[in-house]
Design an enzyme around this catalytic site. Structure first.
Site, PDB file in Angstrom:
ATOM      1  N   PHE A  74       3.208  23.081   8.728  1.00  0.00           N
ATOM      2  CA  PHE A  74       3.474  22.028   8.392  1.00  0.00           C
ATOM      3  C   PHE A  74       5.342  22.034   7.986  1.00  0.00           C
ATOM      4  O   PHE A  74       4.632  21.845   7.180  1.00  0.00           O
ATOM      5  CB  PHE A  74       3.245  21.178   8.599  1.00  0.00           C
ATOM      6  CG  PHE A  74       3.004  19.097   9.242  1.00  0.00           C
ATOM      7  CD1 PHE A  74       3.554  19.301  10.458  1.00  0.00           C
ATOM      8  CD2 PHE A  74       4.441  18.444   8.083  1.00  0.00           C
ATOM      9  CE1 PHE A  74       3.893  17.761  10.920  1.00  0.00           C
ATOM     10  CE2 PHE A  74       4.441  17.806   8.464  1.00  0.00           C
ATOM     11  CZ  PHE A  74       4.465  17.011   9.777  1.00  0.00           C
TER      12      PHE A  74
ATOM     13  N   ASP B  60       7.781  25.948   0.760  1.00  0.00           N
ATOM     14  CA  ASP B  60       8.147  24.842   1.459  1.00  0.00           C
ATOM     15  C   ASP B  60       7.365  23.945  -0.102  1.00  0.00           C
ATOM     16  O   ASP B  60       5.566  23.956   0.431  1.00  0.00           O
ATOM     17  CB  ASP B  60       7.883  23.852   2.784  1.00  0.00           C
ATOM     18  CG  ASP B  60       7.704  23.045   2.684  1.00  0.00           C
ATOM     19  OD1 ASP B  60       7.454  21.491   2.369  1.00  0.00           O
ATOM     20  OD2 ASP B  60       7.526  22.724   4.103  1.00  0.00           O
TER      21      ASP B  60
ATOM     22  N   LYS C  73       7.769  14.162  -0.910  1.00  0.00           N
ATOM     23  CA  LYS C  73       6.674  13.610  -1.397  1.00  0.00           C
ATOM     24  C   LYS C  73       6.976  12.892  -2.776  1.00  0.00           C
ATOM     25  O   LYS C  73       7.270  12.239  -3.062  1.00  0.00           O
ATOM     26  CB  LYS C  73       5.553  14.069  -0.369  1.00  0.00           C
ATOM     27  CG  LYS C  73       5.283  14.813   0.116  1.00  0.00           C
ATOM     28  CD  LYS C  73       4.380  14.931   0.824  1.00  0.00           C
ATOM     29  CE  LYS C  73       3.340  15.025   2.440  1.00  0.00           C
ATOM     30  NZ  LYS C  73       3.263  13.913   2.680  1.00  0.00           N
TER      31      LYS C  73
HETATM   32  C1  LIG Z   1       5.015  21.057   3.837  1.00  0.00           C
HETATM   33  C2  LIG Z   1       5.628  19.719   4.277  1.00  0.00           C
HETATM   34  N1  LIG Z   1       6.579  20.178   4.278  1.00  0.00           N
HETATM   35  C3  LIG Z   1       7.270  19.812   5.118  1.00  0.00           C
HETATM   36  C4  LIG Z   1       6.939  17.539   5.519  1.00  0.00           C
HETATM   37  C5  LIG Z   1       7.788  16.454   6.204  1.00  0.00           C
HETATM   38  O1  LIG Z   1       7.771  15.811   5.142  1.00  0.00           O
HETATM   39  P1  LIG Z   1       8.487  14.226   5.533  1.00  0.00           P
HETATM   40  O2  LIG Z   1       7.247  13.946   5.808  1.00  0.00           O
HETATM   41  O3  LIG Z   1       8.719  13.393   4.303  1.00  0.00           O
HETATM   42  O4  LIG Z   1       9.518  14.954   6.146  1.00  0.00           O
HETATM   43  C6  LIG Z   1       6.011  17.612   4.827  1.00  0.00           C
HETATM   44  C7  LIG Z   1       4.703  16.161   5.205  1.00  0.00           C
HETATM   45  O5  LIG Z   1       3.882  16.114   5.104  1.00  0.00           O
HETATM   46  C8  LIG Z   1       4.332  18.710   4.722  1.00  0.00           C
HETATM   47  O6  LIG Z   1       3.320  18.874   4.211  1.00  0.00           O
END
Ligand SMILES: Cc1ncc(COP(=O)(O)O)c(C=O)c1O
Length: 393
Positions: free
Chosen positions: A135, A220, A249
């Site tokens: 994700f 990520d 986050k």
């Molecule tokens: C690994 C990862 N990347 C990107 C995102 C996207 O982040 P945002 O919801 O702040 O756009 C998330 C959100 O859960 C995530 O867990």
């Protein structure tokens, strides 16, 4: 009192089935609803409230900055963003930073950076290999990068330039690597996919493969970064270093901020090629600086490691007791408990009724991601609630 939940139903787009609770206050690992009921928060703003709710150092930083300077254009220098950039670079293996507002924006920016690198250094290569179950956010491109059909199917046709291959399978990455590949992008531990920890050695093999092919490795760490898994960044536990690392986050402990960190050699943007109006906002950067400094100076990753072990051990005991729990997995304070049937939603609701917030990350799995400042006493309280709820199922 207004009926906020009815008003929400009337005015909001229907993107989320909210729990029937209106939260009005948070302190530490607790939140309160508008009836004054207290909850132990193991969702933590979706792995965001790293220092808990309204931590004094974050509140003070925001209050001070908001009274001085709230927003300027990135055409000018501002101090909080430079201080934060320096702190992140000095405490990571990376050399340069770009600030945005969210995880999706940070990861999408990371992909843009990899494409720019591909154009300049890899004969125009642009394709990014990502993993099934991953994700990376909700923008159209990140939906395409995220290897989950439930996020992709409603929006086809998707932007091209992404291939999703099986997670934790180096051969799948090797097979998918072609002339037009510019990067491999992975979460060190998959969060939204159900807290999936790869086998030892996988990320090292991916790193070696990227080096051999001269392509970039994007890790990520939007969810796993800032101490969540027991080290400041999760990749440190796997003995690898990324070329590009998106963060978000936990970085601002609740204030909305995202960041792209990159090695000098991969920092190929030129002026005007990327930007963000609110990115690097003085207030969010002041909050993120206070959060990051506190995390480092107080060994919050160490707390996540120790208390996470205590929580994992407690969950293992529940697994011994309740035979329908099939697995406990994760790192630090990013843990999941999987069941032999689709009972996560009813468990989440039962926990809520008992005053514990948890996330049903999959139909058959609960995810626990409390603030990183949590202690063993609060963990024991959550385990007691979970035990009661599991005993009734
Ligand atoms: C690994 C990862 N990347 C990107 C995102 C996207 O982040 P945002 O919801 O702040 O756009 C998330 C959100 O859960 C995530 O867990």
């Amino acid at each position: 009192m207004d009926n906020w939940q009815e008003l929400e139903k009337k005015y909001f787009m229907r993107t989320v089935e909210r729990a029937p609770v209106t939260l009005v206050k948070g302190r530490g690992v607790y939140v309160w609803d508008d009836n004054g009921r207290q909850y132990l928060d193991f969702v933590g703003g979706w792995a965001v409230n790293s220092l808990g709710h309204c931590h004094p150092v974050v509140v003070e930083a925001v209050q001070k900055q908001v009274a001085e300077l709230i927003q300027t254009s990135n055409h000018y220098y501002t101090i909080p963003q430079v201080r934060l950039a320096q702190l992140l670079v000095e405490n990571s293996c990376l050399d340069r930073v770009f600030f945005g507002n969210s995880g999706a924006e940070a990861v999408e920016g990371a992909v843009k950076l990899a494409r720019r690198y591909g154009k300049l250094r890899l004969n125009g290569a642009y394709e990014v290999i990502s993993a099934t179950g991953s994700f990376h956010g909700r923008t159209l491109a990140m939906v395409s990068a995220s290897g989950q059909l439930k996020h992709q199917q409603p929006y086809t046709p998707l932007p091209s330039g992404f291939v999703n291959v099986e997670f934790n399978n180096i051969e799948a990455i090797k097979k998918a690597t072609v002339e037009k590949t510019c990067a491999v992008m992975l979460e060190p531990v998959q969060g939204e996919g159900g807290v999936n920890v790869p086998d030892d050695g996988y990320l090292k093999e991916v790193r070696s493969w990227c080096d051999e092919k001269g392509i970039l490795l994007i890790l990520d760490e939007v969810q796993t970064g800032m101490g969540r898994t027991g080290t400041l960044f999760a990749h440190q536990q796997f003995g690898v270093e990324p070329d590009i690392m998106p963060l978000a986050k936990g970085l601002g402990s609740g204030m909305p901020i995202g960041a792209i960190l990159a090695r000098e050699s991969a920092s190929v943007f030129s002026p005007g090629e990327h930007g963000s109006t609110f990115g690097g906002n003085p207030v969010t950067c002041a909050a993120a600086f206070a959060t990051t400094r506190y995390i480092i100076e107080n060994d919050i990753p160490g707390n996540a490691r120790r208390v996470g072990k205590h929580l994992a051990e407690g969950l293992d005991r529940l697994k011994e007791k309740h035979s329908f729990i099939t697995e406990v997995r994760g790192r630090g304070l990013l843990l999941a408990m999987e069941f032999d049937s689709d009972m996560a939603l009813s468990l989440r609701k039962a926990c809520l009724a008992e005053g514990l917030l948890v996330n049903d990350v999959k139909t058959d799995a609960l995810r626990l991601m409390p603030p990183l400042i949590i202690g063993e006493t609060e963990v024991d309280a959550a385990l007691a609630i979970l035990d009661r709820v599991l005993s009734r199922i």
